[in-house]
Design a protein around this motif. Structure first.
Motif, PDB file in Angstrom:
ATOM      1  N   UNK A  56     -10.312  19.354 -22.874  1.00  0.00           N
ATOM      2  CA  UNK A  56      -9.961  20.151 -21.529  1.00  0.00           C
ATOM      3  C   UNK A  56      -8.622  20.300 -21.485  1.00  0.00           C
ATOM      4  N   UNK A  57      -7.758  19.218 -21.711  1.00  0.00           N
ATOM      5  CA  UNK A  57      -6.393  19.402 -21.612  1.00  0.00           C
ATOM      6  C   UNK A  57      -5.804  20.492 -22.518  1.00  0.00           C
ATOM      7  N   UNK A  58      -6.434  20.483 -23.518  1.00  0.00           N
ATOM      8  CA  UNK A  58      -5.936  21.543 -24.611  1.00  0.00           C
ATOM      9  C   UNK A  58      -6.407  22.889 -24.208  1.00  0.00           C
ATOM     10  N   UNK A  59      -7.643  23.049 -23.483  1.00  0.00           N
ATOM     11  CA  UNK A  59      -8.011  24.463 -23.278  1.00  0.00           C
ATOM     12  C   UNK A  59      -6.874  24.810 -22.213  1.00  0.00           C
ATOM     13  N   UNK A  60      -6.852  23.875 -21.200  1.00  0.00           N
ATOM     14  CA  UNK A  60      -6.001  24.127 -20.118  1.00  0.00           C
ATOM     15  C   UNK A  60      -4.376  24.587 -20.713  1.00  0.00           C
ATOM     16  N   UNK A  61      -3.933  23.841 -21.575  1.00  0.00           N
ATOM     17  CA  UNK A  61      -2.669  24.115 -22.256  1.00  0.00           C
ATOM     18  C   UNK A  61      -2.565  25.424 -22.643  1.00  0.00           C
ATOM     19  N   UNK A  62      -3.613  25.834 -23.608  1.00  0.00           N
ATOM     20  CA  UNK A  62      -3.944  27.180 -24.188  1.00  0.00           C
ATOM     21  C   UNK A  62      -3.747  28.160 -22.809  1.00  0.00           C
ATOM     22  N   UNK A  63      -4.361  28.011 -21.985  1.00  0.00           N
ATOM     23  CA  UNK A  63      -4.429  28.906 -20.720  1.00  0.00           C
ATOM     24  C   UNK A  63      -3.231  29.102 -20.192  1.00  0.00           C
ATOM     25  N   UNK A  64      -2.711  28.234 -19.978  1.00  0.00           N
ATOM     26  CA  UNK A  64      -1.095  28.164 -19.560  1.00  0.00           C
ATOM     27  C   UNK A  64      -0.211  28.805 -20.139  1.00  0.00           C
ATOM     28  N   UNK A  65      -0.393  28.737 -21.502  1.00  0.00           N
ATOM     29  CA  UNK A  65       0.628  29.456 -22.451  1.00  0.00           C
ATOM     30  C   UNK A  65       0.523  30.719 -22.652  1.00  0.00           C
ATOM     31  N   UNK A  66      -0.869  31.059 -22.754  1.00  0.00           N
ATOM     32  CA  UNK A  66      -1.291  32.554 -22.431  1.00  0.00           C
ATOM     33  C   UNK A  66      -0.985  33.275 -21.192  1.00  0.00           C
ATOM     34  N   UNK A  67      -1.127  32.616 -20.302  1.00  0.00           N
ATOM     35  CA  UNK A  67      -0.738  33.047 -18.778  1.00  0.00           C
ATOM     36  C   UNK A  67       0.635  33.417 -18.832  1.00  0.00           C
TER      37      UNK A  67
END
Length: 123
Positions: A56-67
């Motif tokens: 979940x943290x990896x997915x959230x981190x990826x979303x933050x980077x893409x944003x």
């Protein structure tokens, strides 16, 4: 992430199982077993369980980077679209100026010597 509720420990997990399989139904209502079965309900393998918190943290981190990348790129994309729009608009104006049709005027002429209907000529 895990928490204790009564006599049970609840833990967030990420699972991996082969394509074309589904989980077995658990004896607990609403639950599923980590057994992976095929369409004929034959046992294929066990699902592999991973720590869901890290996933979940990896997915959230990826979303933050893409944003952040999208926010950084947005002004450049917008200016490129505005530039393209103005170029297309200019081309459209140029084409209409060059290809403006000449209006035709139709005049009816009556020939006094002939009783036929008037002949049309294009001017």
């Amino acid at each position: 992430m895990e928490f204790n509720r009564g006599d049970w420990i609840w833990e967030l997990m990420l699972t991996r199982r082969p394509s074309e399989t589904h989980f077995s139904e658990s004896s607990t209502p609403g639950g599923e077993s980590p057994l992976a079965r095929d369409d004929e309900n034959k046992l294929v393998t066990h699902a592999v369980l991973f720590d869901g918190t890290k996933a979940a943290l990896g997915i959230l981190g990826t979303g933050v980077v893409l944003g952040a990348v999208a926010m950084k790129a947005a002004p450049h994309v917008k200016s490129g679209l505005v530039s393209l729009k103005s170029k297309l608009r200019r081309r459209g104006e140029d084409a209409t100026e060059v290809e403006t049709p000449v209006p035709l005027t139709v005049v009816a002429e009556a020939d006094p010597e002939q009783p036929d209907p008037p002949r049309l000529r294009v001017v």
